[in-house]
Scaffold this motif. Structure first.
Motif, PDB file in Angstrom:
ATOM      1  N   GLY A   7       0.767  -1.240   0.000  1.00  0.00           N
ATOM      2  CA  GLY A   7       0.000   0.000   0.000  1.00  0.00           C
ATOM      3  C   GLY A   7       0.793   1.282   0.000  1.00  0.00           C
ATOM      4  O   GLY A   7       0.236   2.356   0.235  1.00  0.00           O
ATOM      5  N   PHE A   8       2.098   1.209  -0.276  1.00  0.00           N
ATOM      6  CA  PHE A   8       2.942   2.404  -0.230  1.00  0.00           C
ATOM      7  C   PHE A   8       3.306   2.883  -1.639  1.00  0.00           C
ATOM      8  O   PHE A   8       3.383   2.084  -2.579  1.00  0.00           O
ATOM      9  CB  PHE A   8       4.224   2.123   0.550  1.00  0.00           C
ATOM     10  N   ILE A   9       3.529   4.203  -1.761  1.00  0.00           N
ATOM     11  CA  ILE A   9       3.919   4.811  -3.036  1.00  0.00           C
ATOM     12  C   ILE A   9       5.167   5.652  -2.797  1.00  0.00           C
ATOM     13  O   ILE A   9       5.224   6.423  -1.837  1.00  0.00           O
ATOM     14  CB  ILE A   9       2.804   5.717  -3.593  1.00  0.00           C
ATOM     15  N   PRO A  10       6.204   5.535  -3.657  1.00  0.00           N
ATOM     16  CA  PRO A  10       7.419   6.328  -3.465  1.00  0.00           C
ATOM     17  C   PRO A  10       7.205   7.784  -3.857  1.00  0.00           C
ATOM     18  O   PRO A  10       6.517   8.081  -4.828  1.00  0.00           O
ATOM     19  CB  PRO A  10       8.433   5.653  -4.399  1.00  0.00           C
ATOM     20  N   LEU A  11       7.806   8.695  -3.075  1.00  0.00           N
ATOM     21  CA  LEU A  11       7.715  10.126  -3.350  1.00  0.00           C
ATOM     22  C   LEU A  11       9.026  10.637  -3.934  1.00  0.00           C
ATOM     23  O   LEU A  11      10.082  10.504  -3.316  1.00  0.00           O
ATOM     24  CB  LEU A  11       7.389  10.893  -2.059  1.00  0.00           C
ATOM     25  N   VAL A  12       8.944  11.233  -5.129  1.00  0.00           N
ATOM     26  CA  VAL A  12      10.102  11.849  -5.768  1.00  0.00           C
ATOM     27  C   VAL A  12      10.000  13.356  -5.531  1.00  0.00           C
ATOM     28  O   VAL A  12       9.202  14.038  -6.171  1.00  0.00           O
ATOM     29  CB  VAL A  12      10.147  11.543  -7.280  1.00  0.00           C
ATOM     30  N   ARG A  13      10.774  13.850  -4.582  1.00  0.00           N
ATOM     31  CA  ARG A  13      10.729  15.277  -4.268  1.00  0.00           C
ATOM     32  C   ARG A  13      11.356  16.092  -5.400  1.00  0.00           C
ATOM     33  O   ARG A  13      12.095  15.560  -6.222  1.00  0.00           O
ATOM     34  CB  ARG A  13      11.436  15.548  -2.940  1.00  0.00           C
ATOM     35  N   GLY A  41      18.029  13.184 -10.108  1.00  0.00           N
ATOM     36  CA  GLY A  41      18.532  11.842  -9.830  1.00  0.00           C
ATOM     37  C   GLY A  41      17.597  10.770 -10.339  1.00  0.00           C
ATOM     38  O   GLY A  41      18.035   9.719 -10.809  1.00  0.00           O
ATOM     39  N   PHE A  42      16.282  11.038 -10.284  1.00  0.00           N
ATOM     40  CA  PHE A  42      15.295  10.094 -10.807  1.00  0.00           C
ATOM     41  C   PHE A  42      15.499   9.883 -12.301  1.00  0.00           C
ATOM     42  O   PHE A  42      15.486   8.750 -12.796  1.00  0.00           O
ATOM     43  CB  PHE A  42      13.881  10.624 -10.531  1.00  0.00           C
ATOM     44  N   PRO A  95      15.229   3.542 -15.637  1.00  0.00           N
ATOM     45  CA  PRO A  95      14.116   3.160 -14.771  1.00  0.00           C
ATOM     46  C   PRO A  95      14.556   2.168 -13.673  1.00  0.00           C
ATOM     47  O   PRO A  95      13.879   1.157 -13.458  1.00  0.00           O
ATOM     48  CB  PRO A  95      13.172   2.487 -15.755  1.00  0.00           C
ATOM     49  N   ASP A  96      15.676   2.408 -13.030  1.00  0.00           N
ATOM     50  CA  ASP A  96      16.216   1.507 -12.010  1.00  0.00           C
ATOM     51  C   ASP A  96      15.289   1.456 -10.796  1.00  0.00           C
ATOM     52  O   ASP A  96      15.182   2.414 -10.037  1.00  0.00           O
ATOM     53  CB  ASP A  96      17.608   1.989 -11.582  1.00  0.00           C
TER      54      ASP A  96
END
Length: 257
Positions: A80-86, A92-93, A98-99
């Motif tokens: 249920g978690f989603i990564p946050l790209v600040r 860096g993303f 797409p690693d």
């Protein structure tokens, strides 16, 4: 010794629950089947490297293998978690795209009302191109759009390009090799509309929602503009209503005569 026995028992139960053979697990750990058997039977201890590999293989926290604690939550889409790209991490993303392993460096959050799917991400908005729809500092919830041609006209999208990330409104373009992206902010100038080559596009994501900590102030230009427009419409309606009342009164007087 009891700890070693407990660990051996847990990894044996995990293996059997997935119907894996000892040879299969040994191959994943780069050891022989005999060496793995000694770990399961508590004759040999287990090293940290093997614990980490087993936790990834079974999708469980490493602490469960060590202690048996079942109350820990694994940080992943499946739980249920989603990564946050600040905003400051977006360069860096792009560099590591797409690693998937790179996602472990981000903060992860659970969003009420959203069911995370594979590839879903949170992005912090930095620019002003989508004002007043999206405000700098907002967090947008993005979902991969597998078929670009099925994207609905007017959808808000996040475009991952080779050198930058854009949040715009999708417009249908007759040219199949180009997508048209449009800003909501009329002050975006020459960037109001942008034609993006599909060769430059790495991924197109639909913005499914947003999290905002900003409330639009009542002196917001867009807010004022809309209020003024409404006032003008109301004044126009009042004038038309007055004219209609005069006509009705004239007709009524004529009927009385």
């Amino acid at each position: 010794m009891k700890t070693r026995e407990a660990i051996g028992k847990r990894i044996k139960e995990l293996r059997k629950s997935r119907k894996f053979s000892q040879s299969f697990i040994a191959q994943k750990l780069f050891i022989s089947q005999a060496a793995y058997s000694l770990i399961e039977n508590s004759q040999n201890g287990i090293v940290a490297e093997h614990i980490i590999k087993l936790s990834k293989l079974y999708g469980i926290p490493a602490d469960y293998i060590l202690t048996g604690n079942k109350h820990l939550v694994e940080i992943s889409n499946s739980s249920g978690f989603i990564p946050l790209v600040r905003a400051e991490a977006q360069a860096g993303f792009l560099k590591n795209y797409p690693d998937k392993e790179n996602h472990q460096e981000y903060d992860w959050y659970r969003i009420p009302g959203f069911e995370p799917i594979e590839g879903q991400k949170l992005f912090e908005v930095d620019g002003k191109s989508m004002l007043p729809t999206i405000i700098p500092g907002d967090i947008v919830i993005c979902e991969p759009q597998k078929e670009i041609d099925n994207t609905l006209e007017g959808s808000v999208v996040l475009a991952v390009l080779t050198d930058r990330i854009l949040i715009k409104r999708f417009r249908v373009n007759p040219d199949p090799d180009v997508i048209l992206l449009e800003s909501d902010n009329p002050e975006d100038g020459e960037l109001q509309e942008q034609n993006i080559s599909r060769k430059e596009l790495r991924e197109l994501m639909l913005v499914k929602g947003k999290i905002s900590s900003v409330l639009l102030a009542p002196d917001n230009k867009d807010f004022k503009g809309r209020i003024k427009s409404l006032e003008e419409v109301v004044d126009h309606l009042k004038q038309e209503l007055a004219v209609m009342n005069q006509q009705i009164n004239s007709l009524l007087k004529g009927g009385d005569a």
